[in-house]
Design an enzyme around this catalytic site. Structure first.
Site, short mmCIF file in Angstrom:
data_model
loop_
_atom_site.label_atom_id
_atom_site.label_comp_id
_atom_site.label_asym_id
_atom_site.label_seq_id
_atom_site.Cartn_x
_atom_site.Cartn_y
_atom_site.Cartn_z
N PRO A 194 -38.03 13.05 -75.24
CA PRO A 194 -38.37 14.03 -74.20
C PRO A 194 -39.71 13.72 -73.53
O PRO A 194 -39.95 14.17 -72.41
CB PRO A 194 -38.46 15.37 -74.95
CG PRO A 194 -37.74 15.15 -76.25
CD PRO A 194 -37.85 13.69 -76.56
N GLU A 254 -38.12 16.35 -85.15
CA GLU A 254 -39.12 16.74 -84.16
C GLU A 254 -39.65 15.54 -83.39
O GLU A 254 -40.12 15.66 -82.27
CB GLU A 254 -40.27 17.49 -84.83
CG GLU A 254 -40.03 18.97 -85.01
CD GLU A 254 -39.67 19.67 -83.70
OE1 GLU A 254 -38.51 20.15 -83.59
OE2 GLU A 254 -40.53 19.75 -82.80
N ARG A 296 -21.91 0.40 -65.83
CA ARG A 296 -21.10 0.46 -64.62
C ARG A 296 -21.70 -0.36 -63.47
O ARG A 296 -21.01 -0.66 -62.50
CB ARG A 296 -20.85 1.91 -64.19
CG ARG A 296 -22.08 2.68 -63.81
CD ARG A 296 -21.75 4.11 -63.42
NE ARG A 296 -21.01 4.19 -62.17
CZ ARG A 296 -21.52 3.95 -60.96
NH1 ARG A 296 -22.79 3.64 -60.84
NH2 ARG A 296 -20.78 4.04 -59.88
N ASP A 344 -20.49 -1.61 -50.70
CA ASP A 344 -21.16 -2.40 -49.70
C ASP A 344 -21.17 -1.75 -48.33
O ASP A 344 -22.20 -1.55 -47.74
CB ASP A 344 -20.47 -3.76 -49.58
CG ASP A 344 -21.41 -4.87 -49.96
OD1 ASP A 344 -22.20 -5.25 -49.11
OD2 ASP A 344 -21.36 -5.30 -51.12
C1 9D3 Z 1 -40.59 21.69 -79.60
C2 9D3 Z 1 -40.90 20.38 -79.02
N1 9D3 Z 1 -39.68 19.63 -78.64
C3 9D3 Z 1 -40.04 18.68 -77.56
C4 9D3 Z 1 -39.61 19.18 -76.24
C5 9D3 Z 1 -39.23 18.88 -79.79
C6 9D3 Z 1 -38.02 18.06 -79.57
C7 9D3 Z 1 -36.94 18.51 -78.83
C8 9D3 Z 1 -35.80 17.72 -78.69
C9 9D3 Z 1 -37.93 16.82 -80.16
C10 9D3 Z 1 -36.81 16.05 -80.02
C11 9D3 Z 1 -35.73 16.52 -79.29
C12 9D3 Z 1 -34.51 15.71 -79.20
N2 9D3 Z 1 -34.33 15.15 -77.85
C13 9D3 Z 1 -34.38 13.85 -77.61
O1 9D3 Z 1 -34.57 13.08 -78.53
C14 9D3 Z 1 -34.27 13.36 -76.25
C15 9D3 Z 1 -34.14 14.05 -75.01
C16 9D3 Z 1 -34.08 15.44 -74.67
O2 9D3 Z 1 -34.11 16.36 -75.51
N3 9D3 Z 1 -33.98 15.78 -73.34
C17 9D3 Z 1 -33.91 14.84 -72.36
N4 9D3 Z 1 -33.98 13.54 -72.62
C18 9D3 Z 1 -34.09 13.17 -73.94
S1 9D3 Z 1 -34.17 11.59 -74.45
C19 9D3 Z 1 -34.29 12.01 -76.03
#
Ligand code: 9D3
Length: 253
Positions: free
Chosen positions: A91, A118, A156, A171
């Site tokens: 994230p 986390e 893709r 194209d």
């Molecule tokens: C409470 C803090 N959170 C961060 C926003 C903790 C957290 C949330 C979700 C930690 C890991 C995750 C799991 N998500 C992913 O690994 C992830 C993700 C996503 O949640 N949204 C958009 N893109 C991605 S890429 C990896």
């Protein structure tokens, strides 16, 4: 292209990827992917790959060693088709755009790490120095679906992945699009000509291809202005206003 995926949920990948365009591209020999279970590299008898965060707080953190060893193992496998581009789905990553997808589609070998819990211990991220990518500002339960989204978007684009129809089709229209940046698609219609009192726009039945093309481009611009004005601001490349969409710098991956 070779793609290695590192995950704690390896069973998620095969059904999704094999059922869609990546499955066909693999059958055609354009790409292959290898899914590795990070847990196989845990060096303790309980196969534990996470631990409590230093400093306290909720949730668990993925420890460094199994992930480090899983990367070393995957990257040691043949064939060495070229340098590996390491990607961590997180994230906290740079937002995924089509420009970034196009950049990644030109790389010979990708390694994707799908986090869970986390997060991942920051020291192994520092040591691996991956490109960190997010697929958008919403919270998912792990990086597995984002990794599959990324694989789908990349594969893709590989020459031949969509069959003959696409390259030609893409194209003729993409020239027009380039001068307007990336546009939303126009509305589409098929038979019947009237459905529940709703008619197909007359122009599409006219057989005048030049007028049809012009009409479609106008609808594209109109819809983009109404729904996604942010896309029109931009530099044709993607969006210069958005530093997230610039190409990956050589020192960044
Ligand atoms: C409470 C803090 N959170 C961060 C926003 C903790 C957290 C949330 C979700 C930690 C890991 C995750 C799991 N998500 C992913 O690994 C992830 C993700 C996503 O949640 N949204 C958009 N893109 C991605 S890429 C990896």
């Amino acid at each position: 292209m070779r793609i290695d995926v590192l995950t704690l949920f390896p069973q998620m990948f095969e059904p999704v990827l094999s059922a869609s365009i990546p499955g066909r591209a693999r059958a055609a020999g354009l790409v292959d992917w290898f899914v590795h279970d990070i847990r196989d590299h845990a060096n303790n008898k309980h196969n534990k790959v996470d631990d409590r965060p230093f400093g306290g707080g909720p949730g668990m953190v993925m420890v460094c060693q199994p992930l480090w060893d899983a990367v070393a193992n995957a990257e040691s496998q043949a064939p060495q088709v070229g340098p590996t581009t390491r990607i961590l789905l997180t994230p906290q990553g740079r937002p995924l755009t089509q420009t970034l997808v196009e950049d990644l589609a030109s790389r010979p070998r990708l390694l994707m790490i799908a986090g869970h819990y986390e997060g991942v211990d920051e020291r192994v991220i520092d040591a691996l120095d991956p490109l960190e990518i997010s697929i958008g500002d919403y919270v998912l339960s792990g990086g597995e679906l984002p990794a599959m989204v990324l694989i789908d978007a990349i594969v893709r684009l590989l020459p031949g992945a969509l069959g003959h129809l696409d390259s030609a089709a893409q194209d003729s229209f993409s020239h027009q699009h380039e001068e307007h940046g990336r546009l939303l698609d126009c509305p589409h219609y098929t038979r019947p000509r009237e459905w529940q009192g709703r008619e197909v726009p007359e122009i599409l039945l006219s057989g005048d291809h030049a007028r049809v093309d012009r009409w479609r481009l106008e609808r594209m611009i109109e819809r983009t202005r109404e729904r996604r004005p942010d896309l029109l601001e931009a530099d044709p490349a993607d969006s210069p206003a958005n530093p997230a969409s610039r190409p990956v710098q050589p020192d960044e991956d």
